[in-house]
Design a protein around this motif. Structure first.
Motif, PDB file in Angstrom:
ATOM      1  N   LYS A 312       0.848  -1.201   0.000  1.00 13.78           N
ATOM      2  CA  LYS A 312       0.000   0.000   0.000  1.00 13.78           C
ATOM      3  C   LYS A 312       0.878   1.244   0.000  1.00 13.78           C
ATOM      4  CE  LYS A 312      -4.092  -1.263   2.561  1.00 13.78           C
ATOM      5  NZ  LYS A 312      -4.472  -1.321   3.961  1.00 13.78           N
ATOM      6  N   LYS A 313       1.936   1.180   0.775  1.00 13.46           N
ATOM      7  CA  LYS A 313       2.778   2.352   0.966  1.00 13.46           C
ATOM      8  C   LYS A 313       3.761   2.569  -0.196  1.00 13.46           C
ATOM      9  CE  LYS A 313       5.195   4.277   4.907  1.00 13.46           C
ATOM     10  NZ  LYS A 313       5.699   3.921   6.222  1.00 13.46           N
ATOM     11  N   TYR A 314       4.358   1.477  -0.674  1.00 13.91           N
ATOM     12  CA  TYR A 314       5.441   1.627  -1.663  1.00 13.91           C
ATOM     13  C   TYR A 314       5.057   1.164  -3.071  1.00 13.91           C
ATOM     14  CZ  TYR A 314       8.122   2.293   2.576  1.00 13.91           C
ATOM     15  OH  TYR A 314       8.564   2.759   3.779  1.00 13.91           O
ATOM     16  N   GLY A 315       3.941   0.417  -3.165  1.00 10.97           N
ATOM     17  CA  GLY A 315       3.563  -0.136  -4.472  1.00 10.97           C
ATOM     18  C   GLY A 315       4.089  -1.564  -4.607  1.00 10.97           C
ATOM     19  N   VAL A 316       3.356  -2.355  -5.379  1.00 12.13           N
ATOM     20  CA  VAL A 316       3.685  -3.776  -5.518  1.00 12.13           C
ATOM     21  C   VAL A 316       5.054  -3.977  -6.187  1.00 12.13           C
ATOM     22  CG1 VAL A 316       3.001  -5.920  -6.690  1.00 12.13           C
ATOM     23  CG2 VAL A 316       1.281  -4.498  -5.558  1.00 12.13           C
ATOM     24  N   ASP A 317       5.309  -3.218  -7.250  1.00 14.35           N
ATOM     25  CA  ASP A 317       6.568  -3.438  -7.966  1.00 14.35           C
ATOM     26  C   ASP A 317       7.772  -3.056  -7.112  1.00 14.35           C
ATOM     27  OD1 ASP A 317       5.374  -4.553 -10.087  1.00 14.35           O
ATOM     28  OD2 ASP A 317       5.886  -2.996 -11.543  1.00 14.35           O
ATOM     29  N   ALA A 318       7.616  -2.028  -6.278  1.00 16.99           N
ATOM     30  CA  ALA A 318       8.738  -1.636  -5.416  1.00 16.99           C
ATOM     31  C   ALA A 318       9.006  -2.747  -4.409  1.00 16.99           C
ATOM     32  CB  ALA A 318       8.415  -0.338  -4.694  1.00 16.99           C
ATOM     33  N   PHE A 319       7.944  -3.349  -3.902  1.00 18.57           N
ATOM     34  CA  PHE A 319       8.085  -4.450  -2.950  1.00 18.57           C
ATOM     35  C   PHE A 319       8.766  -5.647  -3.633  1.00 18.57           C
ATOM     36  CE2 PHE A 319       5.971  -8.082  -0.615  1.00 18.57           C
ATOM     37  CZ  PHE A 319       6.657  -7.897   0.571  1.00 18.57           C
ATOM     38  N   ARG A 320       8.308  -5.960  -4.841  1.00 17.05           N
ATOM     39  CA  ARG A 320       8.933  -7.058  -5.593  1.00 17.05           C
ATOM     40  C   ARG A 320      10.411  -6.730  -5.836  1.00 17.05           C
ATOM     41  NH1 ARG A 320       5.124 -10.403  -9.251  1.00 17.05           N
ATOM     42  NH2 ARG A 320       7.009 -10.835 -10.419  1.00 17.05           N
ATOM     43  N   TYR A 321      10.673  -5.494  -6.264  1.00 16.68           N
ATOM     44  CA  TYR A 321      12.050  -5.100  -6.561  1.00 16.68           C
ATOM     45  C   TYR A 321      12.933  -5.285  -5.329  1.00 16.68           C
ATOM     46  CZ  TYR A 321      16.131  -2.238  -7.483  1.00 16.68           C
ATOM     47  OH  TYR A 321      17.424  -1.819  -7.622  1.00 16.68           O
ATOM     48  N   PHE A 322      12.449  -4.816  -4.192  1.00 16.90           N
ATOM     49  CA  PHE A 322      13.254  -4.896  -2.976  1.00 16.90           C
ATOM     50  C   PHE A 322      13.605  -6.345  -2.651  1.00 16.90           C
ATOM     51  CE2 PHE A 322      13.743  -5.410   1.595  1.00 16.90           C
ATOM     52  CZ  PHE A 322      14.794  -4.541   1.830  1.00 16.90           C
ATOM     53  N   LEU A 340      14.028  -0.529   2.843  1.00 11.48           N
ATOM     54  CA  LEU A 340      13.106  -0.560   1.707  1.00 11.48           C
ATOM     55  C   LEU A 340      12.874   0.867   1.199  1.00 11.48           C
ATOM     56  CD1 LEU A 340      10.859  -1.659  -0.185  1.00 11.48           C
ATOM     57  CD2 LEU A 340       9.385  -1.893   1.782  1.00 11.48           C
ATOM     58  N   ALA A 341      12.671   1.813   2.118  1.00 13.70           N
ATOM     59  CA  ALA A 341      12.433   3.205   1.727  1.00 13.70           C
ATOM     60  C   ALA A 341      13.670   3.783   1.023  1.00 13.70           C
ATOM     61  CB  ALA A 341      12.083   4.038   2.958  1.00 13.70           C
ATOM     62  N   GLU A 342      14.834   3.400   1.516  1.00  9.95           N
ATOM     63  CA  GLU A 342      16.073   3.915   0.930  1.00  9.95           C
ATOM     64  C   GLU A 342      16.244   3.403  -0.506  1.00  9.95           C
ATOM     65  OE1 GLU A 342      19.466   3.305   3.545  1.00  9.95           O
ATOM     66  OE2 GLU A 342      20.705   3.127   1.724  1.00  9.95           O
ATOM     67  N   ARG A 343      16.023   2.090  -0.689  1.00  7.15           N
ATOM     68  CA  ARG A 343      16.147   1.527  -2.048  1.00  7.15           C
ATOM     69  C   ARG A 343      15.085   2.114  -2.969  1.00  7.15           C
ATOM     70  NH1 ARG A 343      20.447   0.091  -0.293  1.00  7.15           N
ATOM     71  NH2 ARG A 343      20.959  -2.045   0.260  1.00  7.15           N
ATOM     72  N   TYR A 344      13.908   2.337  -2.411  1.00  3.86           N
ATOM     73  CA  TYR A 344      12.823   2.919  -3.203  1.00  3.86           C
ATOM     74  C   TYR A 344      13.282   4.270  -3.753  1.00  3.86           C
ATOM     75  CZ  TYR A 344       8.291   4.846  -4.454  1.00  3.86           C
ATOM     76  OH  TYR A 344       7.253   5.405  -5.152  1.00  3.86           O
ATOM     77  N   THR A 345      13.829   5.076  -2.863  1.00  2.77           N
ATOM     78  CA  THR A 345      14.212   6.419  -3.278  1.00  2.77           C
ATOM     79  C   THR A 345      15.393   6.389  -4.247  1.00  2.77           C
ATOM     80  OG1 THR A 345      13.372   7.283  -1.230  1.00  2.77           O
ATOM     81  CG2 THR A 345      14.937   8.674  -2.404  1.00  2.77           C
ATOM     82  N   THR A 346      16.460   5.647  -3.879  1.00  2.00           N
ATOM     83  CA  THR A 346      17.657   5.684  -4.739  1.00  2.00           C
ATOM     84  C   THR A 346      17.446   4.985  -6.077  1.00  2.00           C
ATOM     85  OG1 THR A 346      18.484   4.504  -2.809  1.00  2.00           O
ATOM     86  CG2 THR A 346      20.075   5.819  -4.001  1.00  2.00           C
TER      87      THR A 346
END
Ligand code: MSP
Length: 513
Positions: A312-322, A340-346
């Motif tokens: 919900k917070k980061y999106g499905v693809d971001a979760f998969r990516y992480f 997770l938030a750091e990888r999302y941003t960078t």
């Protein structure tokens, strides 16, 4: 060509799924999508493990009958898989009639082959782990796995002749280097097989545990939950009832499991198949654990992380990516939301997302959103880049052949970084001010677009939604399949195509808030 048959473990339904379960299924989904992407037919099986003491206890704790309880839990798994984009072909529940029937047939067959005998049994039993332990195995009189109190039990049960196959299994593992992956786990199993193997107790007295599959030749026994569950890999494809279907899919190409359940999959299961005269699966891949503060994430440790909240917070693809990118398959990964938030941003917001935004904005500004037409000599030069795409394809393919999605993502991200470098080095905004540089500007924008198209094409198995968005915005029609190397080496973009910038692929976290 035989369809690529891959399986996940069957998840216990005594608690809702957490990040560890999500990881196994995302990994399998990526492998399945990769094969479809390469033009192969796929049969992807997942499901739920619904018998045994754990489940019965969880049901009673809620004041429910086990059947009512499991029926209420399964939709939580199905809806999580839907949310995560897990495209399975079959979902098996061990309480389904089709499975129970196959298990009974398999047991009758093993009995007829003399692989099962009845004997008295005495030992120390750990109820939560559903395991008997010999005095030597006990740790200071307690269960060596969970450290809890054990009970002394004596009972009659049915046993499967595991021990007689030990030498065969050792040779099989040694002769088939890819059978257990990663290699370190194969060595671990070989180490375990240096000790004598004990026969496996495959029933539980009904008086002690009623929630199981009926043992076909005794009304007093039900089948041990692990024995029942492992059979799902063949029961789901009609092992004893649908000859044609079974021949189409078996042997499985890969069973993906966590390292905690490798012994059941790399010792019991191959021996069960051997005793039944069936072929071995091609690969058993054991992944590591997601941990938090050094401990395995699990419901019983109370540190379970809810994948739904993270998506919900980061999106499905971001979760998969992480999950796919953070650890190499086989190793443990430390989970924290900060990471997770750091990888999302960078990697996502400032990486791929920003690259797309810059490209599409410049295209809008300098070429009215259209892929530029190239001068013939430039097109010729760019076509020579086909060999670069060929190399990129080979490298990613090689990683995926080794079940290494992290390695593949790293290679794809190198292209993202390279594109950022092209923008910084060539400064399209400077070229745009100089009419004599118009030809250069066209070329740069075309190269960027073409690389983005190739990146998106490769990302389809990993980040399906993002890949689809980029491809559609570039006027291409996903899904794009790459059956032959040549399919990837060619240029994808058509000059003059209208490109839609669209919304941010990965909105910045602060913007979201
Ligand atoms: N029901 C058995 C499997 C039977 S297969 C015929 C079982 N179920 S489970 O629900 O406990 O675990 C299912 C899978 O989730 C296992 O592969 C396990 O390794 C994985 N994970 C559970 N917790 C995990 C982590 N914290 N990290 C990664 N995966 C882990 O075992």
């Amino acid at each position: 060509m035989k369809p690529f048959y891959l399986t996940t473990p069957l998840y216990y339904v005594n608690a809702k799924p957490h990040i560890g379960h999500a990881y196994t299924n995302i990994l399998c989904d990526t492998f399945a999508r990769w094969r479809r992407f390469r033009g192969q037919k796929v049969h992807f099986l997942t499901g739920t493990d619904e018998h045994g003491t754990k489940i019965e206890k969880a049901a009673r704790a809620e004041g429910k009958e086990p059947r009512q309880y499991v029926d209420g839990m399964v939709p939580q798994f199905e809806s999580l898989w839907e949310l995560l984009g897990i495209r399975y072909d079959d979902f098996i529940r061990t309480t389904e009639e089709r499975h129970k029937q196959e298990v009974a047939n398999v047991l009758r067959d093993l009995e007829a082959r003399g692989e099962i005998y009845k004997a008295g049994y005495k030992g120390s039993y750990c109820t939560p782990c559903e395991s008997f332990w010999t005095p030597l195995q006990l740790a200071e009189g307690k269960c060596p796995d969970c450290g809890r109190e054990v009970q002394e039990l004596a009972e009659e049960n049915y046993f499967f002749r595991l021990s007689k196959y030990r030498d065969w299994l050792v040779s099989f593992i040694k002769d088939h280097p890819g059978f257990i992956r990663p290699e370190i786990r194969a060595n671990e199993i070989l180490g375990f097989l240096r000790e004598p193997l004990e026969d496996l107790c495959i029933t539980r007295p009904r008086a002690r545990l009623a929630w199981g599959i009926d043992y076909p030749s005794s009304r007093e026994h039900v089948v041990y939950v692990w024995f029942d569950a492992l059979i799902n890999y063949v029961s789901a494809v009609g092992c004893t009832t649908e000859e044609k279907k079974f021949k189409t899919y078996w042997p499985a190409d890969i069973h993906v499991v966590g390292k905690d359940i490798l012994r059941q999959h790399a010792v019991y299961w191959p021996i069960m198949l051997k005793a039944l005269g069936l072929e071995m699966p091609r690969t058993i891949l054991a992944h590591g654990w997601w941990t938090m503060a050094g401990a395995k994430v699990s419901k019983s440790r109370g540190n379970a992380v809810d994948p739904v909240e993270l998506c919900k917070k980061y999106g499905v693809d971001a979760f998969r990516y992480f999950l796919l990118n953070e650890v190499t398959v086989g190793q443990d990964g430390a989970f924290s939301e900060d990471l997770l938030a750091e990888r999302y941003t960078t990697d996502l917001a400032n990486g791929l997302g920003n690259l797309w935004f810059r490209f599409a904005s410049m295209l809008e500004k300098y070429f009215q959103k259209r892929i530029p037409q190239l001068a013939p000599e430039d097109l010729k030069e760019i076509k020579e880049a086909e060999s670069t795409f060929y190399d990129l394809w080979q490298m990613v393919k090689q990683k995926m052949d080794q079940w290494d999605p992290r390695g593949a993502l790293n290679i794809i991200w190198d292209v993202v970084t390279w594109c950022d470098g092209v923008i910084e080095d060539n400064k399209p905004w400077v070229l745009a001010k100089d009419p004599t540089k118009e030809k250069d500007l066209r070329k740069i924008m075309f190269i960027l677009g073409e690389n983005l198209a190739h990146v998106a094409c490769l990302l389809q198995p990993f980040l399906p939604k993002t890949a689809e968005q980029i491809l559609s915005r570039l006027g291409l029609k996903p899904p794009i399949r790459v059956e032959n190397d040549g399919d990837f080496s060619k240029l994808f973009l058509l000059p003059d195509t209208l490109v839609e910038r669209g919304g941010a692929l990965f909105p910045r976290l602060d913007e979201e808030k």
